[in-house]
Design an enzyme around this catalytic site. Structure first.
Site, mmCIF file in Angstrom:
data_model
loop_
_atom_site.group_PDB
_atom_site.id
_atom_site.type_symbol
_atom_site.label_atom_id
_atom_site.label_comp_id
_atom_site.label_asym_id
_atom_site.label_seq_id
_atom_site.Cartn_x
_atom_site.Cartn_y
_atom_site.Cartn_z
ATOM 1 N N VAL A 1 2.160 15.957 3.343
ATOM 2 C CA VAL A 1 2.978 17.162 3.229
ATOM 3 C C VAL A 1 3.431 17.523 4.640
ATOM 4 O O VAL A 1 2.637 17.509 5.585
ATOM 5 C CB VAL A 1 2.176 18.322 2.600
ATOM 6 C CG1 VAL A 1 2.978 19.623 2.675
ATOM 7 C CG2 VAL A 1 1.828 18.004 1.153
ATOM 8 N N LYS B 1 13.038 21.741 11.169
ATOM 9 C CA LYS B 1 14.109 21.277 10.288
ATOM 10 C C LYS B 1 14.874 22.443 9.677
ATOM 11 O O LYS B 1 16.101 22.381 9.527
ATOM 12 C CB LYS B 1 13.536 20.394 9.179
ATOM 13 C CG LYS B 1 14.586 19.523 8.507
ATOM 14 C CD LYS B 1 13.959 18.357 7.778
ATOM 15 C CE LYS B 1 15.024 17.415 7.234
ATOM 16 N NZ LYS B 1 14.440 16.234 6.558
ATOM 17 N N GLU C 1 10.246 13.210 -1.624
ATOM 18 C CA GLU C 1 10.946 12.024 -1.135
ATOM 19 C C GLU C 1 10.008 10.827 -1.166
ATOM 20 O O GLU C 1 8.872 10.901 -0.689
ATOM 21 C CB GLU C 1 11.448 12.241 0.301
ATOM 22 C CG GLU C 1 12.193 11.025 0.862
ATOM 23 C CD GLU C 1 12.628 11.224 2.297
ATOM 24 O OE1 GLU C 1 13.840 11.350 2.546
ATOM 25 O OE2 GLU C 1 11.743 11.257 3.190
ATOM 26 N N HIS D 1 10.122 6.691 15.897
ATOM 27 C CA HIS D 1 9.727 8.086 15.693
ATOM 28 C C HIS D 1 9.003 8.624 16.932
ATOM 29 O O HIS D 1 9.265 9.744 17.380
ATOM 30 C CB HIS D 1 8.822 8.181 14.466
ATOM 31 C CG HIS D 1 8.428 9.588 14.110
ATOM 32 N ND1 HIS D 1 9.318 10.500 13.575
ATOM 33 C CD2 HIS D 1 7.242 10.239 14.210
ATOM 34 C CE1 HIS D 1 8.704 11.643 13.360
ATOM 35 N NE2 HIS D 1 7.445 11.519 13.739
ATOM 36 N N PHE E 1 0.850 -1.204 0.000
ATOM 37 C CA PHE E 1 0.000 0.000 0.000
ATOM 38 C C PHE E 1 0.881 1.249 0.000
ATOM 39 O O PHE E 1 2.094 1.173 0.198
ATOM 40 C CB PHE E 1 -0.997 0.012 1.167
ATOM 41 C CG PHE E 1 -0.389 0.031 2.545
ATOM 42 C CD1 PHE E 1 -0.118 1.224 3.191
ATOM 43 C CD2 PHE E 1 -0.119 -1.161 3.212
ATOM 44 C CE1 PHE E 1 0.427 1.240 4.461
ATOM 45 C CE2 PHE E 1 0.419 -1.159 4.493
ATOM 46 C CZ PHE E 1 0.688 0.050 5.117
#
Length: 225
Positions: A45, A54, A141, A157, A40
């Site tokens: 965004v 970042k 990405e 994470h 899948f």
């Protein structure tokens, strides 16, 4: 906020289009009665708060401009999940062969995992989107990983937010051990890939036959009522 909406709009369009196209690849395997290497596809965004963090880490001005889009290559992100490790190589090759996007960089964290144990294959692509203001080339990405790799990465994470990147030694060691265990699981599943595909095909056939029988029975009852 208006400027950010304008800036991020092509990235949202890119994610939506890439998801449709990559899911289309999966459907094509089904039409050809072939096993799809794609399980899948998801996409997102990057939230403004994450873009700010970042950009701060990289020393880039937090401003909606082309430099930010070129420096932060994961504002638009798509993730492809595979059942088996060797499916990843198949998917990466399919993406390299496409004419609607250009691969500009690859990072193989499967052959060479990160010290934390993280594994995934990253592809940075340039993808053109057509807007009312003309064509805009977006850097996106694409992450390709197995279900086991994705489970580990999701846990890591979450813990990263809790510990702000500085893990206690015991947690760090356990995460590394878990990453190796997940990879061994992937390798073991790959060794019986053909048997798994046969079982999945058999299950699909039985399920389809059962659904067909139920529909026929329901139609008959409706006609007789």
């Amino acid at each position: 906020m208006g400027q950010w909406e304008v800036f991020l709009s092509p990235y949202r369009q890119a994610v939506d289009e890439l998801k449709i196209k990559l899911k289309g690849m999966r459907s094509q395997f089904g039409i050809m009665s072939a096993n799809s290497p794609i399980e899948f596809v998801t996409g997102r965004v990057k939230p403004l708060a994450s873009i700010y963090d970042k950009s701060f880490d990289k020393g880039i001005p937090f401003e909606p401009n082309p430099r930010l889009g070129n420096e932060l290559q994961d504002i638009a992100g798509v993730r492809i999940m595979c059942q088996f490790v060797d499916d990843i190589a198949t998917v990466t090759e399919l993406i390299r062969q496409r004419n609607d996007m250009k691969v500009i960089e690859e990072k193989d964290y499967i052959t060479h995992s990160k010290p934390s144990g993280y594994r995934s294959h990253h592809m940075i692509v340039e993808y053109p989107v057509e807007t009312i203001q003309g064509r805009i080339v977006v850097v996106a990405e694409i992450q390709i990983r197995t279900l086991a790799m994705n489970f580990w990465a999701s846990i890591e994470h979450s813990l990263n937010y809790k510990y702000k990147g500085i893990f206690p030694e015991e947690i760090k060691n356990r995460l590394q051990s878990a990453a190796e265990a997940a990879f061994r699981l992937d390798e073991e599943m790959s060794s019986i890939k053909s048997e798994i595909h046969e079982a999945q095909a058999y299950f699909s056939e039985v399920k389809e036959a059962t659904n067909t029988a139920i529909h026929k029975s329901t139609d008959k009852e409706e006609r007789e009522s």
